[in-house]
Design an enzyme around this catalytic site. Structure first.
Site, short mmCIF file in Angstrom:
data_model
loop_
_atom_site.label_atom_id
_atom_site.label_comp_id
_atom_site.label_asym_id
_atom_site.label_seq_id
_atom_site.Cartn_x
_atom_site.Cartn_y
_atom_site.Cartn_z
N ARG A 120 0.73 -1.33 -0.14
CA ARG A 120 0.21 0.15 0.11
C ARG A 120 0.99 1.47 -0.13
O ARG A 120 0.51 2.48 -0.87
CB ARG A 120 -0.99 0.04 1.58
CG ARG A 120 -1.80 -1.52 1.48
CD ARG A 120 -2.90 -1.70 2.30
NE ARG A 120 -3.59 -2.67 2.06
CZ ARG A 120 -3.98 -2.80 3.09
NH1 ARG A 120 -3.77 -2.42 4.47
NH2 ARG A 120 -4.92 -4.11 3.15
N ARG A 184 7.63 -5.01 -5.43
CA ARG A 184 6.00 -5.17 -4.91
C ARG A 184 5.00 -5.86 -5.29
O ARG A 184 4.57 -6.38 -4.81
CB ARG A 184 5.01 -3.80 -5.85
CG ARG A 184 4.14 -3.07 -4.79
CD ARG A 184 3.60 -2.18 -5.32
NE ARG A 184 1.84 -2.10 -4.28
CZ ARG A 184 0.60 -1.97 -5.47
NH1 ARG A 184 1.15 -1.52 -6.54
NH2 ARG A 184 -0.01 -1.57 -4.62
N SER A 277 14.90 30.65 6.85
CA SER A 277 15.91 30.27 8.18
C SER A 277 15.78 31.05 9.46
O SER A 277 14.74 32.26 9.10
CB SER A 277 17.17 31.27 7.74
OG SER A 277 18.11 31.32 9.17
N LYS A 283 17.69 34.16 3.48
CA LYS A 283 18.70 32.71 3.05
C LYS A 283 17.13 32.31 1.49
O LYS A 283 15.97 32.62 2.68
CB LYS A 283 18.96 32.42 4.51
CG LYS A 283 20.15 32.29 3.99
CD LYS A 283 21.45 31.94 5.54
CE LYS A 283 21.11 30.14 4.67
NZ LYS A 283 21.62 29.13 5.97
N ASN A 285 16.83 28.67 1.17
CA ASN A 285 17.25 27.66 1.70
C ASN A 285 17.18 25.94 0.61
O ASN A 285 15.68 25.38 0.73
CB ASN A 285 17.55 26.35 3.16
CG ASN A 285 18.60 27.59 3.65
OD1 ASN A 285 19.93 28.44 3.74
ND2 ASN A 285 17.93 27.83 5.49
N ARG A 316 11.43 -20.37 13.49
CA ARG A 316 10.70 -18.82 14.37
C ARG A 316 12.17 -18.35 14.87
O ARG A 316 12.33 -19.77 15.97
CB ARG A 316 10.11 -19.12 14.69
CG ARG A 316 8.55 -20.55 14.24
CD ARG A 316 7.64 -19.40 13.49
NE ARG A 316 7.05 -17.85 13.92
CZ ARG A 316 6.57 -18.13 15.45
NH1 ARG A 316 6.17 -19.22 15.92
NH2 ARG A 316 6.56 -16.80 16.03
#
Length: 442
Positions: A120, A184, A277, A283, A285, A316
Protein backbone atom coordinates in the site's frame (compact mmCIF):
# COMPACT_ATOMS: atom_id res chain seq x y z
CA UNK A 1 -2.39 9.69 14.77
CA UNK A 2 -0.97 9.30 18.27
CA UNK A 3 1.04 12.35 19.26
CA UNK A 4 4.19 10.26 19.75
CA UNK A 5 4.09 9.43 16.02
CA UNK A 6 3.26 12.86 14.63
CA UNK A 7 6.54 13.34 12.76
CA UNK A 8 7.88 16.28 14.75
CA UNK A 9 11.48 15.14 14.14
CA UNK A 10 10.78 13.76 10.68
CA UNK A 11 9.99 16.64 8.28
CA UNK A 12 11.14 14.48 5.39
CA UNK A 13 8.11 12.20 5.68
CA UNK A 14 5.65 14.44 7.53
CA UNK A 15 2.48 14.80 5.49
CA UNK A 16 3.54 12.28 2.86
CA UNK A 17 1.35 9.34 1.80
CA UNK A 18 4.00 7.01 3.24
CA UNK A 19 3.50 8.51 6.68
CA UNK A 20 -0.21 7.73 6.69
CA UNK A 21 0.16 4.26 5.18
CA UNK A 22 2.81 3.22 7.72
CA UNK A 23 1.28 4.72 10.85
CA UNK A 24 0.12 2.63 13.78
CA UNK A 25 -3.49 2.83 12.61
CA UNK A 26 -2.49 1.58 9.15
CA UNK A 27 -0.46 -1.27 10.62
CA UNK A 28 -3.33 -2.24 12.90
CA UNK A 29 -5.71 -2.28 9.95
CA UNK A 30 -3.26 -4.44 7.99
CA UNK A 31 -3.07 -6.91 10.90
CA UNK A 32 -6.86 -7.04 10.99
CA UNK A 33 -7.04 -7.41 7.21
CA UNK A 34 -4.67 -10.38 7.46
CA UNK A 35 -6.82 -12.01 10.15
CA UNK A 36 -10.04 -11.41 8.22
CA UNK A 37 -8.53 -12.74 4.98
CA UNK A 38 -7.48 -15.93 6.77
CA UNK A 39 -11.02 -16.61 7.96
CA UNK A 40 -12.45 -15.80 4.53
CA UNK A 41 -9.94 -18.13 2.90
CA UNK A 42 -10.95 -20.89 5.28
CA UNK A 43 -14.57 -20.22 4.38
CA UNK A 44 -13.68 -20.41 0.68
CA UNK A 45 -11.92 -23.77 1.13
CA UNK A 46 -14.65 -25.28 3.30
CA UNK A 47 -12.73 -25.11 6.57
CA UNK A 48 -15.09 -22.52 8.08
CA UNK A 49 -18.68 -21.46 7.47
CA UNK A 50 -19.19 -18.53 5.10
CA UNK A 51 -20.81 -16.61 7.91
CA UNK A 52 -17.56 -16.72 9.89
CA UNK A 53 -15.62 -14.99 7.14
CA UNK A 54 -18.23 -12.27 6.89
CA UNK A 55 -18.43 -11.77 10.64
CA UNK A 56 -14.67 -11.48 11.18
CA UNK A 57 -14.31 -9.13 8.22
CA UNK A 58 -17.07 -6.92 9.60
CA UNK A 59 -15.39 -6.79 13.01
CA UNK A 60 -11.88 -6.17 11.62
CA UNK A 61 -11.96 -2.38 11.64
CA UNK A 62 -9.06 -0.58 13.29
CA UNK A 63 -11.27 2.14 14.74
CA UNK A 64 -12.91 -0.38 17.05
CA UNK A 65 -9.66 -1.10 18.92
CA UNK A 66 -7.45 0.96 21.23
CA UNK A 67 -3.98 1.04 19.70
CA UNK A 68 -2.26 2.13 22.89
CA UNK A 69 -3.88 -0.64 24.90
CA UNK A 70 -2.81 -3.19 22.30
CA UNK A 71 0.74 -1.83 22.34
CA UNK A 72 1.01 -2.16 26.10
CA UNK A 73 -0.64 -5.58 26.07
CA UNK A 74 1.94 -6.74 23.48
CA UNK A 75 4.79 -6.57 25.99
CA UNK A 76 4.22 -9.92 27.75
CA UNK A 77 4.12 -11.90 24.48
CA UNK A 78 6.56 -9.73 22.53
CA UNK A 79 4.27 -8.91 19.61
CA UNK A 80 0.93 -7.15 19.03
CA UNK A 81 -0.81 -10.06 17.35
CA UNK A 82 -1.41 -11.94 20.61
CA UNK A 83 -3.55 -9.26 22.28
CA UNK A 84 -5.15 -8.36 18.94
CA UNK A 85 -6.40 -11.92 18.43
CA UNK A 86 -7.99 -11.83 21.88
CA UNK A 87 -9.60 -8.46 21.16
CA UNK A 88 -10.85 -9.55 17.75
CA UNK A 89 -12.27 -12.73 19.20
CA UNK A 90 -14.13 -10.72 21.80
CA UNK A 91 -15.57 -8.53 19.03
CA UNK A 92 -17.39 -11.41 17.27
CA UNK A 93 -20.14 -13.77 18.35
CA UNK A 94 -19.14 -16.78 20.38
CA UNK A 95 -19.83 -19.26 17.58
CA UNK A 96 -17.40 -17.36 15.30
CA UNK A 97 -14.51 -17.17 17.75
CA UNK A 98 -13.06 -20.61 16.90
CA UNK A 99 -12.42 -19.33 13.37
CA UNK A 100 -10.44 -16.27 14.40
CA UNK A 101 -6.70 -16.85 13.81
CA UNK A 102 -7.40 -20.56 13.36
CA UNK A 103 -4.17 -22.50 12.76
CA UNK A 104 -2.02 -19.41 12.32
CA UNK A 105 0.94 -18.20 14.33
CA UNK A 106 1.64 -14.59 15.26
CA UNK A 107 4.39 -14.31 12.69
CA UNK A 108 2.03 -15.35 9.91
CA UNK A 109 -0.16 -12.36 10.65
CA UNK A 110 2.64 -9.90 11.36
CA UNK A 111 4.61 -10.78 8.23
CA UNK A 112 1.52 -10.68 6.07
CA UNK A 113 0.44 -7.34 7.50
CA UNK A 114 3.92 -5.95 6.86
CA UNK A 115 3.71 -7.00 3.22
CA UNK A 116 0.27 -5.36 2.97
CA UNK A 117 1.61 -2.13 4.44
CA UNK A 118 4.57 -2.24 2.06
CA UNK A 119 2.35 -2.82 -0.97
CA UNK A 120 0.00 0.00 0.00
CA UNK A 121 2.91 2.36 0.68
CA UNK A 122 4.74 1.61 -2.54
CA UNK A 123 1.80 2.53 -4.78
CA UNK A 124 2.11 6.32 -4.23
CA UNK A 125 5.91 6.05 -4.07
CA UNK A 126 5.92 4.59 -7.57
CA UNK A 127 3.61 7.36 -8.74
CA UNK A 128 5.97 9.97 -7.30
CA UNK A 129 8.96 8.37 -9.00
CA UNK A 130 7.09 8.52 -12.32
CA UNK A 131 6.37 12.21 -11.80
CA UNK A 132 10.00 12.88 -10.89
CA UNK A 133 11.20 11.00 -13.96
CA UNK A 134 8.83 13.06 -16.09
CA UNK A 135 10.15 16.32 -14.67
CA UNK A 136 13.73 15.20 -15.25
CA UNK A 137 12.94 14.19 -18.82
CA UNK A 138 11.71 17.71 -19.48
CA UNK A 139 14.82 19.21 -17.89
CA UNK A 140 17.11 16.90 -19.85
CA UNK A 141 15.42 17.63 -23.18
CA UNK A 142 15.20 21.36 -22.52
CA UNK A 143 18.87 21.60 -21.57
CA UNK A 144 20.27 18.99 -23.94
CA UNK A 145 22.90 21.42 -25.17
CA UNK A 146 23.28 23.70 -22.14
CA UNK A 147 27.00 23.54 -21.30
CA UNK A 148 28.22 23.51 -17.74
CA UNK A 149 31.37 22.48 -15.91
CA UNK A 150 31.82 18.80 -15.24
CA UNK A 151 33.31 18.33 -11.79
CA UNK A 152 35.47 15.50 -10.51
CA UNK A 153 36.92 15.35 -6.98
CA UNK A 154 35.23 18.75 -6.39
CA UNK A 155 37.18 20.49 -9.18
CA UNK A 156 36.37 21.53 -12.74
CA UNK A 157 37.19 18.63 -15.04
CA UNK A 158 35.88 18.98 -18.62
CA UNK A 159 32.64 20.52 -19.87
CA UNK A 160 29.41 18.55 -19.82
CA UNK A 161 25.78 19.58 -20.29
CA UNK A 162 23.00 20.01 -17.79
CA UNK A 163 20.87 17.86 -20.05
CA UNK A 164 23.22 14.91 -19.56
CA UNK A 165 23.30 15.47 -15.81
CA UNK A 166 19.49 15.52 -15.61
CA UNK A 167 19.32 12.44 -17.82
CA UNK A 168 21.64 10.68 -15.39
CA UNK A 169 19.43 11.59 -12.45
CA UNK A 170 16.42 10.29 -14.38
CA UNK A 171 18.19 7.01 -15.12
CA UNK A 172 18.66 6.42 -11.39
CA UNK A 173 15.04 7.29 -10.68
CA UNK A 174 13.90 4.79 -13.31
CA UNK A 175 16.23 2.16 -11.84
CA UNK A 176 14.59 2.73 -8.46
CA UNK A 177 11.11 2.59 -9.99
CA UNK A 178 11.84 -0.69 -11.73
CA UNK A 179 13.29 -2.29 -8.60
CA UNK A 180 10.40 -1.19 -6.41
CA UNK A 181 7.81 -2.29 -8.97
CA UNK A 182 9.38 -5.74 -9.22
CA UNK A 183 9.56 -6.10 -5.45
CA UNK A 184 5.99 -4.91 -4.98
CA UNK A 185 4.71 -7.45 -7.47
CA UNK A 186 6.40 -10.27 -5.57
CA UNK A 187 5.41 -9.34 -2.00
CA UNK A 188 4.10 -12.60 -0.50
CA UNK A 189 1.55 -13.61 2.07
CA UNK A 190 2.82 -15.66 4.99
CA UNK A 191 1.04 -18.77 6.22
CA UNK A 192 3.06 -21.52 7.82
CA UNK A 193 1.61 -22.17 11.24
CA UNK A 194 3.68 -22.81 14.32
CA UNK A 195 6.82 -24.11 12.62
CA UNK A 196 6.20 -23.65 8.91
CA UNK A 197 4.54 -27.04 8.30
CA UNK A 198 0.92 -25.85 8.06
CA UNK A 199 0.02 -28.80 10.25
CA UNK A 200 -2.83 -27.03 12.06
CA UNK A 201 -4.62 -26.28 8.79
CA UNK A 202 -5.24 -29.95 7.94
CA UNK A 203 -5.90 -33.30 9.53
CA UNK A 204 -3.94 -36.51 9.79
CA UNK A 205 -5.98 -37.83 6.86
CA UNK A 206 -5.39 -34.72 4.78
CA UNK A 207 -2.00 -33.26 5.54
CA UNK A 208 -2.01 -31.18 2.36
CA UNK A 209 -5.10 -29.16 3.26
CA UNK A 210 -2.93 -26.14 4.01
CA UNK A 211 -1.73 -25.76 0.42
CA UNK A 212 -5.04 -24.69 -1.15
CA UNK A 213 -5.69 -22.57 1.92
CA UNK A 214 -2.40 -20.72 1.39
CA UNK A 215 -3.35 -20.04 -2.22
CA UNK A 216 -6.79 -18.77 -1.23
CA UNK A 217 -5.27 -16.64 1.54
CA UNK A 218 -2.84 -14.92 -0.85
CA UNK A 219 -5.64 -14.33 -3.35
CA UNK A 220 -7.85 -12.73 -0.69
CA UNK A 221 -5.03 -10.29 0.13
CA UNK A 222 -3.82 -9.55 -3.38
CA UNK A 223 -0.35 -10.77 -2.42
CA UNK A 224 1.86 -13.39 -4.06
CA UNK A 225 1.64 -17.01 -2.97
CA UNK A 226 5.12 -18.07 -1.80
CA UNK A 227 6.41 -21.57 -2.62
CA UNK A 228 7.32 -22.05 1.04
CA UNK A 229 6.52 -20.39 4.35
CA UNK A 230 9.30 -17.86 4.87
CA UNK A 231 9.43 -17.45 8.65
CA UNK A 232 13.22 -17.79 8.51
CA UNK A 233 13.68 -17.42 4.75
CA UNK A 234 13.71 -13.63 4.69
CA UNK A 235 14.26 -12.98 0.99
CA UNK A 236 11.10 -10.87 0.69
CA UNK A 237 12.21 -8.54 3.48
CA UNK A 238 15.78 -8.29 2.22
CA UNK A 239 14.67 -7.59 -1.35
CA UNK A 240 12.28 -4.92 -0.13
CA UNK A 241 14.95 -3.36 2.08
CA UNK A 242 17.44 -3.27 -0.77
CA UNK A 243 15.00 -1.65 -3.18
CA UNK A 244 13.93 0.95 -0.63
CA UNK A 245 17.51 1.81 0.29
CA UNK A 246 18.46 2.08 -3.37
CA UNK A 247 15.52 4.42 -3.96
CA UNK A 248 16.70 6.69 -1.17
CA UNK A 249 20.30 6.80 -2.38
CA UNK A 250 19.29 7.17 -6.04
CA UNK A 251 17.31 10.26 -5.14
CA UNK A 252 20.13 11.25 -2.80
CA UNK A 253 22.59 11.43 -5.69
CA UNK A 254 20.44 14.02 -7.44
CA UNK A 255 19.94 15.88 -4.16
CA UNK A 256 23.69 15.96 -3.52
CA UNK A 257 24.27 17.52 -6.93
CA UNK A 258 21.55 20.11 -6.36
CA UNK A 259 23.08 21.01 -3.00
CA UNK A 260 26.43 21.62 -4.68
CA UNK A 261 25.08 23.50 -7.68
CA UNK A 262 22.83 25.73 -5.57
CA UNK A 263 25.65 27.06 -3.40
CA UNK A 264 25.71 30.85 -3.40
CA UNK A 265 29.10 30.99 -5.12
CA UNK A 266 27.97 28.56 -7.87
CA UNK A 267 24.21 29.25 -8.23
CA UNK A 268 23.76 27.16 -11.35
CA UNK A 269 20.45 25.80 -10.05
CA UNK A 270 17.99 26.74 -7.33
CA UNK A 271 14.96 25.16 -5.73
CA UNK A 272 11.69 26.65 -6.91
CA UNK A 273 10.77 27.75 -3.39
CA UNK A 274 13.66 27.62 -0.99
CA UNK A 275 13.22 27.26 2.73
CA UNK A 276 13.74 30.08 5.18
CA UNK A 277 16.10 30.49 8.10
CA UNK A 278 15.16 31.21 11.70
CA UNK A 279 17.95 33.81 11.95
CA UNK A 280 18.86 35.01 8.43
CA UNK A 281 16.03 36.54 6.39
CA UNK A 282 18.02 36.57 3.16
CA UNK A 283 18.40 32.81 2.92
CA UNK A 284 16.47 30.49 0.59
CA UNK A 285 17.78 27.11 1.65
CA UNK A 286 17.57 24.05 -0.63
CA UNK A 287 15.36 22.30 1.90
CA UNK A 288 13.89 19.56 -0.29
CA UNK A 289 17.33 18.46 -1.44
CA UNK A 290 18.48 18.57 2.18
CA UNK A 291 15.64 16.30 3.33
CA UNK A 292 16.30 13.86 0.52
CA UNK A 293 20.00 13.82 1.42
CA UNK A 294 19.08 13.08 5.04
CA UNK A 295 16.97 10.11 3.94
CA UNK A 296 19.79 8.83 1.75
CA UNK A 297 22.16 9.05 4.71
CA UNK A 298 19.95 6.90 6.94
CA UNK A 299 18.54 4.32 4.56
CA UNK A 300 21.63 2.12 3.95
CA UNK A 301 22.15 1.53 7.68
CA UNK A 302 18.52 0.55 8.15
CA UNK A 303 18.84 -1.87 5.25
CA UNK A 304 21.94 -3.31 6.88
CA UNK A 305 19.90 -4.10 10.00
CA UNK A 306 17.38 -5.98 7.87
CA UNK A 307 20.11 -7.88 6.05
CA UNK A 308 21.53 -8.87 9.42
CA UNK A 309 18.12 -10.04 10.60
CA UNK A 310 18.00 -12.48 7.68
CA UNK A 311 20.31 -14.77 9.69
CA UNK A 312 17.23 -16.19 11.40
CA UNK A 313 17.74 -19.39 13.32
CA UNK A 314 15.58 -22.51 13.61
CA UNK A 315 12.05 -22.55 12.18
CA UNK A 316 11.03 -19.34 13.96
CA UNK A 317 13.64 -16.87 15.22
CA UNK A 318 13.98 -15.10 18.56
CA UNK A 319 14.86 -11.44 18.13
CA UNK A 320 15.79 -11.43 14.43
CA UNK A 321 12.21 -11.18 13.22
CA UNK A 322 11.32 -8.68 15.92
CA UNK A 323 14.28 -6.48 14.97
CA UNK A 324 12.86 -5.96 11.47
CA UNK A 325 9.66 -4.12 12.32
CA UNK A 326 10.85 -0.62 13.08
CA UNK A 327 13.72 -0.40 10.56
CA UNK A 328 11.46 -1.58 7.76
CA UNK A 329 8.79 0.95 8.63
CA UNK A 330 11.47 3.66 8.79
CA UNK A 331 12.75 2.62 5.35
CA UNK A 332 9.26 2.81 3.87
CA UNK A 333 8.85 6.26 5.35
CA UNK A 334 12.25 7.50 4.24
CA UNK A 335 11.80 6.30 0.66
CA UNK A 336 8.23 7.59 0.57
CA UNK A 337 9.19 10.99 1.95
CA UNK A 338 12.19 11.28 -0.36
CA UNK A 339 10.07 10.40 -3.39
CA UNK A 340 7.47 13.00 -2.47
CA UNK A 341 10.17 15.67 -1.93
CA UNK A 342 11.83 14.72 -5.21
CA UNK A 343 8.65 15.57 -7.12
CA UNK A 344 8.58 19.07 -5.66
CA UNK A 345 12.33 19.49 -6.12
CA UNK A 346 12.51 18.51 -9.78
CA UNK A 347 9.21 20.01 -10.91
CA UNK A 348 10.25 23.35 -9.43
CA UNK A 349 14.00 23.31 -10.13
CA UNK A 350 15.30 26.53 -11.67
CA UNK A 351 18.28 26.23 -14.00
CA UNK A 352 20.54 29.21 -14.77
CA UNK A 353 22.45 28.70 -18.05
CA UNK A 354 24.13 32.10 -17.66
CA UNK A 355 25.62 31.06 -14.32
CA UNK A 356 26.82 27.84 -15.94
CA UNK A 357 28.53 29.78 -18.73
CA UNK A 358 30.11 32.08 -16.15
CA UNK A 359 31.49 29.08 -14.29
CA UNK A 360 32.84 27.63 -17.53
CA UNK A 361 34.67 30.89 -18.19
CA UNK A 362 36.04 31.02 -14.65
CA UNK A 363 39.32 29.29 -15.53
CA UNK A 364 39.96 31.12 -18.80
CA UNK A 365 39.86 28.01 -20.98
CA UNK A 366 41.75 25.65 -18.67
CA UNK A 367 38.68 23.41 -18.51
CA UNK A 368 39.41 22.25 -22.07
CA UNK A 369 43.13 21.56 -21.57
CA UNK A 370 42.46 17.87 -22.28
CA UNK A 371 41.32 18.83 -25.78
CA UNK A 372 44.40 20.97 -26.39
CA UNK A 373 46.70 18.15 -25.32
CA UNK A 374 45.04 15.91 -27.91
CA UNK A 375 45.29 18.56 -30.66
CA UNK A 376 48.91 19.43 -29.95
CA UNK A 377 49.78 15.79 -29.36
CA UNK A 378 48.90 14.97 -32.95
CA UNK A 379 51.60 17.45 -33.96
CA UNK A 380 54.40 17.17 -31.41
CA UNK A 381 53.63 14.00 -29.49
CA UNK A 382 51.55 13.55 -26.38
CA UNK A 383 54.41 13.91 -23.90
CA UNK A 384 55.54 17.23 -25.37
CA UNK A 385 51.95 18.46 -25.67
CA UNK A 386 51.27 17.72 -22.01
CA UNK A 387 54.44 19.55 -21.04
CA UNK A 388 53.36 22.60 -23.06
CA UNK A 389 49.87 22.67 -21.55
CA UNK A 390 51.10 22.11 -18.00
CA UNK A 391 53.35 25.15 -18.30
CA UNK A 392 50.69 27.22 -20.04
CA UNK A 393 48.13 26.35 -17.37
CA UNK A 394 50.51 27.46 -14.63
CA UNK A 395 51.14 30.79 -16.39
CA UNK A 396 47.41 31.29 -16.94
CA UNK A 397 46.68 30.77 -13.24
CA UNK A 398 49.55 33.03 -12.17
CA UNK A 399 48.75 35.91 -14.51
CA UNK A 400 45.00 35.58 -14.91
CA UNK A 401 45.42 35.57 -18.68
CA UNK A 402 43.18 33.40 -20.83
CA UNK A 403 44.71 30.12 -21.94
CA UNK A 404 44.31 31.09 -25.59
CA UNK A 405 46.40 34.22 -25.01
CA UNK A 406 49.11 32.30 -23.15
CA UNK A 407 49.36 29.80 -26.02
CA UNK A 408 49.43 32.45 -28.75
CA UNK A 409 52.66 32.02 -30.71
CA UNK A 410 53.23 28.47 -29.48
CA UNK A 411 54.45 26.53 -32.58
CA UNK A 412 52.36 23.48 -31.67
CA UNK A 413 49.22 25.53 -32.32
CA UNK A 414 50.33 27.51 -35.41
CA UNK A 415 47.44 28.09 -37.77
CA UNK A 416 44.79 26.88 -35.33
CA UNK A 417 41.84 28.88 -34.01
CA UNK A 418 42.69 28.97 -30.31
CA UNK A 419 39.55 30.89 -29.44
CA UNK A 420 37.43 28.08 -30.84
CA UNK A 421 39.61 25.35 -29.35
CA UNK A 422 39.30 26.88 -25.89
CA UNK A 423 35.53 27.42 -26.08
CA UNK A 424 34.05 25.04 -23.48
CA UNK A 425 30.71 24.89 -25.31
CA UNK A 426 32.49 23.23 -28.23
CA UNK A 427 33.90 20.40 -26.13
CA UNK A 428 30.95 18.51 -24.70
CA UNK A 429 31.68 15.30 -26.54
CA UNK A 430 28.71 12.95 -26.92
CA UNK A 431 26.67 14.65 -24.20
CA UNK A 432 23.83 15.46 -26.61
CA UNK A 433 23.51 11.99 -28.18
CA UNK A 434 23.92 10.34 -24.79
CA UNK A 435 21.07 12.46 -23.47
CA UNK A 436 18.91 11.48 -26.43
CA UNK A 437 19.65 7.82 -25.86
CA UNK A 438 18.87 8.06 -22.15
CA UNK A 439 15.53 9.70 -22.92
CA UNK A 440 14.47 6.77 -25.08
CA UNK A 441 14.02 4.73 -21.92
CA UNK A 442 10.51 4.58 -20.60
Amino acid sequence: MHESDAGLLAPGRAGSPAEESTGDHAFLQALLDAEAALTRAQSATGAAPASAGRAVTDAARAGRFDIRELALAARPGGNPVIPLVAALGAAVEEDVRPYVHRGATSQDIMDTATMLVASRTLAPVLEDLERTAGALARLAAGHRDTPMPGRTLTQHAVPTTFGLKAAGWRSLVLDARDRLAAVRGALPAQLGGAAGTMAAFGTEADGAAGLPLAAAYAAELGLAEPPLPWHTLRTPVVDLAGALAFTAVALGKAAADVLTLSRTEIAEVAEGTGGGSSAMPHKANPVRATLIAAAAGRAPLLAATLYGAAVAGDERPAGAWHSEWEPLRDLLRLAGGAARNAVALMEGLRVDPEAMRAQLARTGGLIVSERLVAVAGARVGRARAKEILTGAAARSRETGAALADVLAGEPAFDGLDLAALTDPARYTGCAGPLTDRALERR
